[in-house]
Every structure is written in C-alpha cells, then in structure tokens.
Design a protein around this motif. Structure first.
Motif, mmCIF file in Angstrom:
data_model
loop_
_atom_site.group_PDB
_atom_site.id
_atom_site.type_symbol
_atom_site.label_atom_id
_atom_site.label_comp_id
_atom_site.label_asym_id
_atom_site.label_seq_id
_atom_site.Cartn_x
_atom_site.Cartn_y
_atom_site.Cartn_z
ATOM 1 N N GLU A 53 0.834 -1.203 0.000
ATOM 2 C CA GLU A 53 0.000 0.000 0.000
ATOM 3 C C GLU A 53 0.870 1.255 0.000
ATOM 4 O OE1 GLU A 53 -3.996 -1.665 2.289
ATOM 5 O OE2 GLU A 53 -2.380 -0.758 3.460
ATOM 6 N N LYS A 54 1.958 1.227 0.785
ATOM 7 C CA LYS A 54 2.866 2.377 0.818
ATOM 8 C C LYS A 54 3.524 2.574 -0.538
ATOM 9 C CE LYS A 54 7.144 4.044 2.938
ATOM 10 N NZ LYS A 54 8.302 3.672 3.782
ATOM 11 N N ALA A 55 4.000 1.467 -1.139
ATOM 12 C CA ALA A 55 4.662 1.553 -2.441
ATOM 13 C C ALA A 55 3.721 2.089 -3.517
ATOM 14 C CB ALA A 55 5.192 0.177 -2.837
ATOM 15 N N ALA A 56 2.417 1.822 -3.348
ATOM 16 C CA ALA A 56 1.425 2.286 -4.320
ATOM 17 C C ALA A 56 0.935 3.698 -4.009
ATOM 18 C CB ALA A 56 0.241 1.325 -4.343
ATOM 19 N N GLY A 57 1.513 4.320 -2.971
ATOM 20 C CA GLY A 57 1.125 5.681 -2.619
ATOM 21 C C GLY A 57 -0.193 5.770 -1.880
ATOM 22 N N MET A 58 -0.635 4.655 -1.304
ATOM 23 C CA MET A 58 -1.909 4.640 -0.584
ATOM 24 C C MET A 58 -1.682 4.896 0.903
ATOM 25 S SD MET A 58 -3.489 1.221 -2.354
ATOM 26 C CE MET A 58 -4.922 1.182 -1.276
ATOM 27 N N ARG A 59 -2.614 5.602 1.536
ATOM 28 C CA ARG A 59 -2.572 5.757 2.988
ATOM 29 C C ARG A 59 -3.168 4.518 3.622
ATOM 30 N NH1 ARG A 59 -1.084 9.898 5.843
ATOM 31 N NH2 ARG A 59 -0.603 11.889 4.865
ATOM 32 N N SER A 60 -2.425 3.895 4.512
ATOM 33 C CA SER A 60 -2.868 2.644 5.109
ATOM 34 C C SER A 60 -3.215 2.839 6.582
ATOM 35 C CB SER A 60 -1.776 1.581 4.978
ATOM 36 O OG SER A 60 -2.143 0.413 5.684
ATOM 37 N N ALA A 61 -4.270 2.192 7.034
ATOM 38 C CA ALA A 61 -4.624 2.228 8.453
ATOM 39 C C ALA A 61 -3.880 1.152 9.233
ATOM 40 C CB ALA A 61 -6.127 2.038 8.619
ATOM 41 N N ALA A 62 -3.199 0.263 8.507
ATOM 42 C CA ALA A 62 -2.567 -0.881 9.157
ATOM 43 C C ALA A 62 -1.538 -0.509 10.226
ATOM 44 C CB ALA A 62 -1.941 -1.795 8.112
ATOM 45 N N PRO A 63 -0.658 0.528 10.018
ATOM 46 C CA PRO A 63 0.331 0.835 11.057
ATOM 47 C C PRO A 63 -0.310 1.114 12.408
ATOM 48 C CG PRO A 63 0.926 1.935 9.028
ATOM 49 C CD PRO A 63 -0.444 1.341 8.810
ATOM 50 N N MET A 64 -1.493 1.748 12.407
ATOM 51 C CA MET A 64 -2.164 2.028 13.673
ATOM 52 C C MET A 64 -2.595 0.735 14.359
ATOM 53 S SD MET A 64 -5.396 4.582 14.266
ATOM 54 C CE MET A 64 -4.614 5.881 13.346
ATOM 55 N N VAL A 65 -3.002 -0.256 13.568
ATOM 56 C CA VAL A 65 -3.407 -1.544 14.116
ATOM 57 C C VAL A 65 -2.193 -2.365 14.521
ATOM 58 C CG1 VAL A 65 -4.611 -3.695 13.607
ATOM 59 C CG2 VAL A 65 -5.482 -1.541 12.690
ATOM 60 N N MET A 66 -1.120 -2.255 13.715
ATOM 61 C CA MET A 66 0.012 -3.158 13.900
ATOM 62 C C MET A 66 0.827 -2.865 15.148
ATOM 63 S SD MET A 66 -0.435 -5.367 11.697
ATOM 64 C CE MET A 66 1.071 -6.304 11.878
ATOM 65 N N LYS A 67 0.791 -1.621 15.656
ATOM 66 C CA LYS A 67 1.496 -1.364 16.909
ATOM 67 C C LYS A 67 0.876 -2.218 18.001
ATOM 68 C CE LYS A 67 3.032 0.605 20.776
ATOM 69 N NZ LYS A 67 2.601 0.303 22.154
ATOM 70 N N TYR A 68 -0.456 -2.239 18.055
ATOM 71 C CA TYR A 68 -1.146 -3.056 19.055
ATOM 72 C C TYR A 68 -0.881 -4.543 18.812
ATOM 73 C CZ TYR A 68 -4.935 -5.589 21.319
ATOM 74 O OH TYR A 68 -5.637 -6.490 22.056
ATOM 75 N N VAL A 69 -1.076 -4.986 17.572
ATOM 76 C CA VAL A 69 -0.936 -6.413 17.260
ATOM 77 C C VAL A 69 0.503 -6.889 17.479
ATOM 78 C CG1 VAL A 69 -1.074 -8.130 15.418
ATOM 79 C CG2 VAL A 69 -2.851 -6.382 15.624
ATOM 80 N N GLY A 70 1.462 -6.097 17.003
ATOM 81 C CA GLY A 70 2.866 -6.515 17.080
ATOM 82 C C GLY A 70 3.378 -6.631 18.502
ATOM 83 N N THR A 71 3.065 -5.618 19.334
ATOM 84 C CA THR A 71 3.579 -5.660 20.707
ATOM 85 C C THR A 71 2.827 -6.696 21.554
ATOM 86 O OG1 THR A 71 2.140 -3.778 21.273
ATOM 87 C CG2 THR A 71 4.420 -3.289 20.690
#
Length: 395
Positions: free
Chosen positions: A310-328
């Motif tokens: 999504e980043k490479a395609a220039g799209m704004r992604s909501a995933a980073p906001m979710v992934m901080k919670y999921v990853g930690t």
C-alpha cells in the motif's frame, strides 16, 4: 520487474564483496553502533561495514541522495533488506534519527533543517532521543506541560521529559513543547529540536525492572533554543508528532521479528525443552498454544507485506495504527509462551545456574510488558482504532 531482479543480483554481489564475515552473525546490544559524538565502534569490522554502507547511502537507503541517502525505491529498499537478511548482515547503524526523526524532517522540515540534520543522521554524526512523555503526560500526550516561551529571537524552554531513551548518550533531542496554553490542548503544541549540550539541559537515568537502565528523565532549566529549530509551524507540532508516531509504532510492531537478542523461537524452545510422543509435543495445551502463535505470526507477516504494498502504491494505510497493538501484544504472547515452555528453566534472572539464553528469555518477558505501554499503550491504540478506523462513537 527485470530491473528489480538485476538490482537484486547487483546488491547480492556487492554485499558478498563488502560485508565482513564478522558482520554476518546475530548481533547483541553491546555490538550495535548508534553513532553520535559519544558513540564508538564495537570493532574495526563494524566500522568498516558502517563506512561502506554509509558511502553507498545505505544507512538510509530510501532517503533522497542530495542528503546522503541511497535514493532507492520502496521495492529496491525491500530487496536490500531481504538480501541483507539472507546473509545475516548486521544493521550498520541504529538510531531514532533514522527510524523516526529523519522521515518527519523530510516531510515537515525547512531546507536548512534538512541540510543540517539529515546528512548528519545518515553519517551517524548525531544520536537523537525523543522528548514526548512527561510525568503527567504519557498516554494522554496532549496534556504535556513542558513550555517554550517566545523571547523574540529564541524560545525559552522549561520543564521535563521522561522515558527519554539513552538521553545521557545523545547529542540532540526532538521535543514537544507547549507554546500556547490558552487554546485547545492539541493546538498549542510545537515541535523543537534541542542540542543536548545547550546550557540548562540535564539527564537522570531510570533503572527498569529488567535490570537495565536505558531510559532517563531529561530536565530543561531556562534553555535558550533558536527559532530556526522549530519544525513545521508554531502551535502545529501535533501534526508533526502524529506523523512521527506512525514511524515509531511501525518500528515497535516489527521489533519482535527484528530483535537482536532473542535467537530462541518458541518452536526451537519446544524442540529443546519439551517431551515428545509419537512425533508430537506431549503437552496438548502447549501444542495448541504453539499452533495458535504460528498462525498469528503468519497473519502479522502478511499484514506487514500488505502495508508495504500500500505504501509503495502511494496509498494511505490504516494498518500501522493496528500493527502497533498487534505486534507488541504478539511479542508479549511469544514471551509468555517461551516461559511456559522453559518451565523452571525460565525463572533465572542471573547466575551460573542458567544459560545466557534462559536469562535473556526472562528479561525480555519483562521488557515485553513495557512495549505494550511505550509509544501509546494497548488501551490507547484500541481507542484510536475504534475512533479513527471503525468510526465508533466516543463514550
């Protein structure tokens, strides 16, 4: 695609020729190079490896070449990362400047700030720390009280910041300060860059439950900061802070897979510490927990890949906001699973009766609790997901 394959071949050839053998082994915290005026290389090979990567711009491979970066596309950057991982090449330079401040300055900074700070970060000349949290403003960051008064040609900064990682070893701090106390709290904040050698700046280390002392409290006592050190607009620092936090949370969501310390995975621990019957782990509960963990990590890896695309395609992604919670939270699950597998061998904090690997497992279990709080607690992250992504009504 053909150009990307050629880039992969060229990168593989260059890494093979330039990465010393000693830099192709798992790294420990003591062997990491953080740069800065107070930094030193852990070995001659580490210095050689850093200098070769720096000269290619590959300490910051996707940053613009005019500021010393490598100018790679996101796809090329991913190939470089994959090829480094393939030969177990160590990261040549660590730092908050690379991970968080640099991207924020590239987006919001003036040309003079980019010229002064971006190349210095790429070259490892300055080590940065983060001045966000305060004793009374952590999860509710916008409540911060450290203030900067306008004195004409400079700001006068007074207050303190807490949980400033390695502040006693850093050269600069990027800092959120209150510049207008009479407006909505998010609208009276500015983003300043402060030299740690400025008169009035001092630090005090904080010892953690893990036994380490990487955090400090940082104090500002009538510190004069030049106006040109303001990033973005006056009183608009909240926008810069949010952009920087996206990079911080992405970093933290990936820390489990990037951790230099814990080479023992749950599956490896199971083979080493558990009993097997008919080729299966005898304890059915642990067998089920391991399967759940494996499926979770596959989902995390696929979501990271989707975020990259999504980043490479220039799209704004909501995933980073979710992934901080999921990853930690996943890292915490992993640590608890490891302790369950190790049993009494996972209770060693120090001493000759336990291996270094076993002691590290317990210490990282303690640290995993902190990671679900730092950078925005899990509860705060869930509130953000509910409000910003799911658009649920606020209570």
């Amino acid at each position: 695609m053909e150009d990307l394959e050629q880039f992969r071949l060229d990168t593989r050839e260059w890494l093979t020729a330039n990465c010393p053998d000693s830099q192709r082994q798992p790294i420990t915290p003591e062997q990491q190079y953080w740069g800065g005026r107070k930094g030193s290389f852990p070995s001659e090979d580490a210095q050689t490896w850093f200098e070769r990567m720096r000269d290619k711009g590959w300490t910051a491979p996707e940053w613009p070449t005019p500021y010393g970066g490598g100018g790679l596309s996101p796809q090329q950057g991913r190939v470089l990362k994959e090829e480094m991982k393939r030969i177990h090449a160590r990261t040549p330079l660590f730092g908050l400047g690379l991970w968080m401040l640099g991207p924020a300055v590239l987006e919001y900074g003036s040309e003079e700030q980019k010229q002064q700070h971006i190349r210095a970060i790429v070259n490892g000349e300055h080590r940065w720390c983060q001045g966000y949290s305060e004793p009374g403003a952590g999860s509710d960051l916008a409540s911060l009280q450290c203030k900067a008064e306008d004195k004409g040609d400079h700001f006068l900064v007074n207050g303190s910041k807490i949980w400033t990682t390695a502040a006693d070893r850093c050269d600069w701090i990027f800092c959120l300060v209150r510049t207008d106390p009479d407006v909505k709290k998010q609208e009276g904040i500015s983003f300043l860059l402060i030299d740690m050698d400025d008169p009035g700046v001092s630090t005090t280390p904080i010892e953690l439950i893990s036994g380490e002392s990487e955090f400090c409290q940082t104090f500002f006592d009538n510190v004069e900061v030049p106006k040109e050190n303001l990033v973005g607009e006056l009183n608009k620092g909240w926008s810069v802070a949010k952009a920087l936090l996206v990079h911080e949370r992405k970093l933290m969501s990936e820390m489990g897979s990037e951790s230099p310390r814990q080479v023992l995975t749950p599956n490896e621990a199971a083979r080493e510490y558990l009993e097997f019957e008919d080729g299966k782990i005898a304890d059915a509960r642990l067998r089920s927990d391991l399967a759940d963990y494996d499926m979770l990590m596959q989902a995390v890896a696929l979501t990271h890949f989707r975020t990259f695309e999504e980043k490479a395609a220039g799209m704004r992604s909501a995933a980073p906001m979710v992934m901080k919670y999921v990853g930690t939270e996943a890292e915490k699950t992993k640590s608890e699973l490891l302790l369950a597998i190790l049993g009494s061998r996972g209770l060693g904090w120090e001493g000759d009766g336990f291996t270094e690997q076993e002691i590290d497992t317990l210490r990282l279990w303690a640290m995993s609790k902190a990671m679900t709080i730092a950078g925005g607690s899990s509860e705060v992250q869930l509130n953000l997901v509910a409000q910003k992504i799911l658009e649920l009504p606020q209570p």
